[in-house]
Design an enzyme around this catalytic site. Structure first.
Site, PDB file in Angstrom:
ATOM      1  N   GLY A 114       0.869  -1.173   0.000  1.00  0.00           N
ATOM      2  CA  GLY A 114       0.000   0.000   0.000  1.00  0.00           C
ATOM      3  C   GLY A 114       0.905   1.222   0.000  1.00  0.00           C
ATOM      4  N   ALA A 115       0.677   2.139  -0.957  1.00  0.00           N
ATOM      5  CA  ALA A 115       1.643   3.224  -1.182  1.00  0.00           C
ATOM      6  C   ALA A 115       2.010   4.014   0.086  1.00  0.00           C
ATOM      7  CB  ALA A 115       1.129   4.141  -2.285  1.00  0.00           C
ATOM      8  N   ARG A 127      10.168  -0.986  -4.695  1.00  0.00           N
ATOM      9  CA  ARG A 127       8.946  -1.026  -5.512  1.00  0.00           C
ATOM     10  C   ARG A 127       8.865   0.272  -6.320  1.00  0.00           C
ATOM     11  NH1 ARG A 127       3.724  -3.281  -3.012  1.00  0.00           N
ATOM     12  NH2 ARG A 127       3.437  -3.705  -5.224  1.00  0.00           N
ATOM     13  N   GLN A 160      -5.545  -8.759  -2.406  1.00  0.00           N
ATOM     14  CA  GLN A 160      -5.615  -7.745  -1.344  1.00  0.00           C
ATOM     15  C   GLN A 160      -7.060  -7.467  -0.922  1.00  0.00           C
ATOM     16  OE1 GLN A 160      -3.733  -7.501  -4.077  1.00  0.00           O
ATOM     17  NE2 GLN A 160      -1.883  -6.306  -3.767  1.00  0.00           N
ATOM     18  N   ASP A 193      -1.378   4.577  -6.323  1.00  0.00           N
ATOM     19  CA  ASP A 193       0.045   4.452  -6.018  1.00  0.00           C
ATOM     20  C   ASP A 193       0.831   5.638  -6.544  1.00  0.00           C
ATOM     21  OD1 ASP A 193      -1.090   1.585  -6.109  1.00  0.00           O
ATOM     22  OD2 ASP A 193       0.712   1.547  -4.886  1.00  0.00           O
ATOM     23  N   ASN A 202      -2.999   2.643 -10.265  1.00  0.00           N
ATOM     24  CA  ASN A 202      -3.446   1.904  -9.075  1.00  0.00           C
ATOM     25  C   ASN A 202      -3.406   0.417  -9.408  1.00  0.00           C
ATOM     26  OD1 ASN A 202      -4.464   1.872  -6.342  1.00  0.00           O
ATOM     27  ND2 ASN A 202      -6.412   1.214  -7.183  1.00  0.00           N
ATOM     28  N   LYS A 203      -3.764  -0.392  -8.455  1.00  0.00           N
ATOM     29  CA  LYS A 203      -3.687  -1.849  -8.593  1.00  0.00           C
ATOM     30  C   LYS A 203      -4.286  -2.334  -9.907  1.00  0.00           C
ATOM     31  CE  LYS A 203      -2.084  -4.126  -6.510  1.00  0.00           C
ATOM     32  NZ  LYS A 203      -0.688  -4.502  -6.878  1.00  0.00           N
TER      33      LYS A 203
HETATM   34  O1  MRU Z   1       0.720  -3.894  -4.580  1.00  0.00           O
HETATM   35  P1  MRU Z   1       0.086  -3.150  -3.455  1.00  0.00           P
HETATM   36  O2  MRU Z   1      -0.750  -4.018  -2.567  1.00  0.00           O
HETATM   37  O3  MRU Z   1       1.090  -2.353  -2.681  1.00  0.00           O
HETATM   38  O4  MRU Z   1      -0.890  -2.127  -4.173  1.00  0.00           O
HETATM   39  C1  MRU Z   1      -1.645  -1.255  -3.387  1.00  0.00           C
HETATM   40  C2  MRU Z   1      -2.618  -0.440  -4.153  1.00  0.00           C
HETATM   41  O5  MRU Z   1      -2.725  -0.541  -5.351  1.00  0.00           O
HETATM   42  C3  MRU Z   1      -3.422   0.556  -3.373  1.00  0.00           C
HETATM   43  O6  MRU Z   1      -4.659   0.757  -3.974  1.00  0.00           O
HETATM   44  C4  MRU Z   1      -2.674   1.897  -3.322  1.00  0.00           C
HETATM   45  O7  MRU Z   1      -1.367   1.697  -2.855  1.00  0.00           O
HETATM   46  C5  MRU Z   1      -3.350   2.878  -2.460  1.00  0.00           C
HETATM   47  S1  MRU Z   1      -3.286   2.413  -0.763  1.00  0.00           S
HETATM   48  C6  MRU Z   1      -3.905   3.680   0.172  1.00  0.00           C
END
Ligand code: MRU
Length: 348
Positions: free
Chosen positions: A33-34, A72, A179, A220, A230-231
């Site tokens: 999560g960012a 990342r 997730q 992100d 985003n994801k």
């Molecule tokens: O690969 P991840 O689990 O780190 O990806 C997270 C996301 O895509 C979230 O939507 C994003 O980081 C926002 S979290 C407040």
């Protein structure tokens, strides 16, 4: 760190005493999560600062920063947090190693605390977008687990519920890392917020049957023009939302907005190990040796985004103009009035 790889079936906390372990934990998604990645990197740098040698502290410090920068690539909060830590180091590099360590620890804790405060404010702004009885569809996990606390997309839900609204959430499971199923469902259930889990391919059907009031996701990295990384799987949700005239909102603390990045084409997209696709929870589900792609994020073009909710207020179209204005400090329009105007216009 609460190990997010083994939730929801096990709640395991890991303790790290070496900055290299913290960097590894970020890469391996113990924490993800960012905003949480940014906070963890700041804490990791503060931890690593204990190893700064008097002979060449600047070189040691850069080595620390590099270790985290290579974990990342997409989440801009990581680079934002490293930059904040670097500024503290540079400003104080002439001071004693002990003082530098103390100041870096203080900065890391400030980044943590500010993140919680930011999310609460962002949530309050966003709550005005949700009507009593709304069903919010979300993707991945943009909740407390993805931040220092309260979440971003889920902050909007939490704040609306705190304001007395009845809100329920539909969580997309979010293949391949799950997730949504493992984390969003877990944290909402823990908070007794009504949540229904679906697989990713069910979203269109539910939108078609008018069972979704709006989509809210995190980000992100959002580019200066409002393109949203985003994801993986977020972009198809935005397309579907557009098709069904459902608002598509993005909850983005300013630390997730990269004003140095003009548009989404320039956002680096992380490729993750193919095993995340060929295996589910350790079990092989695809033929050995099959060709596999695993981009971890996608980019939603700004024209599909109804609004971006930040701690400074809400930016609406045209995002390329309204987003920078939020940072420059122009007061956000009182959302209730703007929303009421739009509702009246829609009824007409
Ligand atoms: O690969 P991840 O689990 O780190 O990806 C997270 C996301 O895509 C979230 O939507 C994003 O980081 C926002 S979290 C407040």
């Amino acid at each position: 760190m609460l190990d997010q790889r083994v939730l929801p079936t096990r709640e395991v906390y890991r303790v790290y005493r070496d900055y290299r372990e913290v960097a590894r934990a970020i890469k391996d998604m113990v924490i993800r999560g960012a905003p949480a990645i940014g906070v963890a990197a700041a804490m990791g740098i503060a931890l690593g600062a204990r190893t700064l040698r008097a002979a060449d502290p600047a070189r040691d410090f850069e080595r620390l920063c590099r270790a985290f920068a290579s974990t990342r690539p997409t989440a801009v909060n990581l680079f934002w947090a490293i930059q904040r830590m670097r500024r503290v180091f540079t400003r104080n590099r002439h001071r004693s190693p002990d003082t530098i360590r103390t100041l870096l620890e203080r900065e890391a804790l400030a980044i943590h605390d500010e993140d919680v405060a930011t999310n609460r404010t962002l949530g309050m702004h966003g709550a005005a977008l949700l009507e009593d009885g709304a069903t919010v569809l979300t993707h991945c996990n943009a909740g407390a687990l993805a931040t220092a606390g309260f979440g971003t997309a889920l902050a909007v839900v939490r704040a609306a519920i705190d304001a007395g609204k009845r809100i329920q959430v539909i969580a997309c499971e979010t293949r391949p890392f799950l997730q949504g199923a493992r984390l969003t469902a877990w944290e909402l259930k823990k908070d007794r917020i009504p949540v229904t889990l679906i697989t990713d391919n069910m979203a269109g059907h539910l939108m078609q049957r008018e069972r979704v009031s709006c989509v809210i996701v995190g980000t992100d990295r959002t580019a200066a023009n409002g393109d949203v990384a985003n994801k993986i799987g977020t972009y198809p949700l935005a397309v579907l939302a557009h098709r069904h005239a459902i608002p598509f909102y993005v909850a983005a603390p300013l630390s997730s907005i990269d004003f140095g990045c003009p548009n989404g084409d320039k956002i680096p997209i992380e490729e993750r190990p193919v095993r995340e696709v060929t295996h589910v929870l350790g079990r092989q589900i695809a033929p050995s040796g099959i060709r596999v792609l695993n981009p971890a994020f996608d980019v939603t073009p700004n024209e599909l985004v109804t609004a971006i909710v930040t701690e400074r207020g809400i930016a609406r179209q045209p995002l390329g103009r309204t987003l920078p204005r939020l940072v420059e400090g122009a007061p956000a329009k009182p959302e209730r009035k703007a929303e009421a105007r739009r509702m009246r216009a829609r009824r007409r």
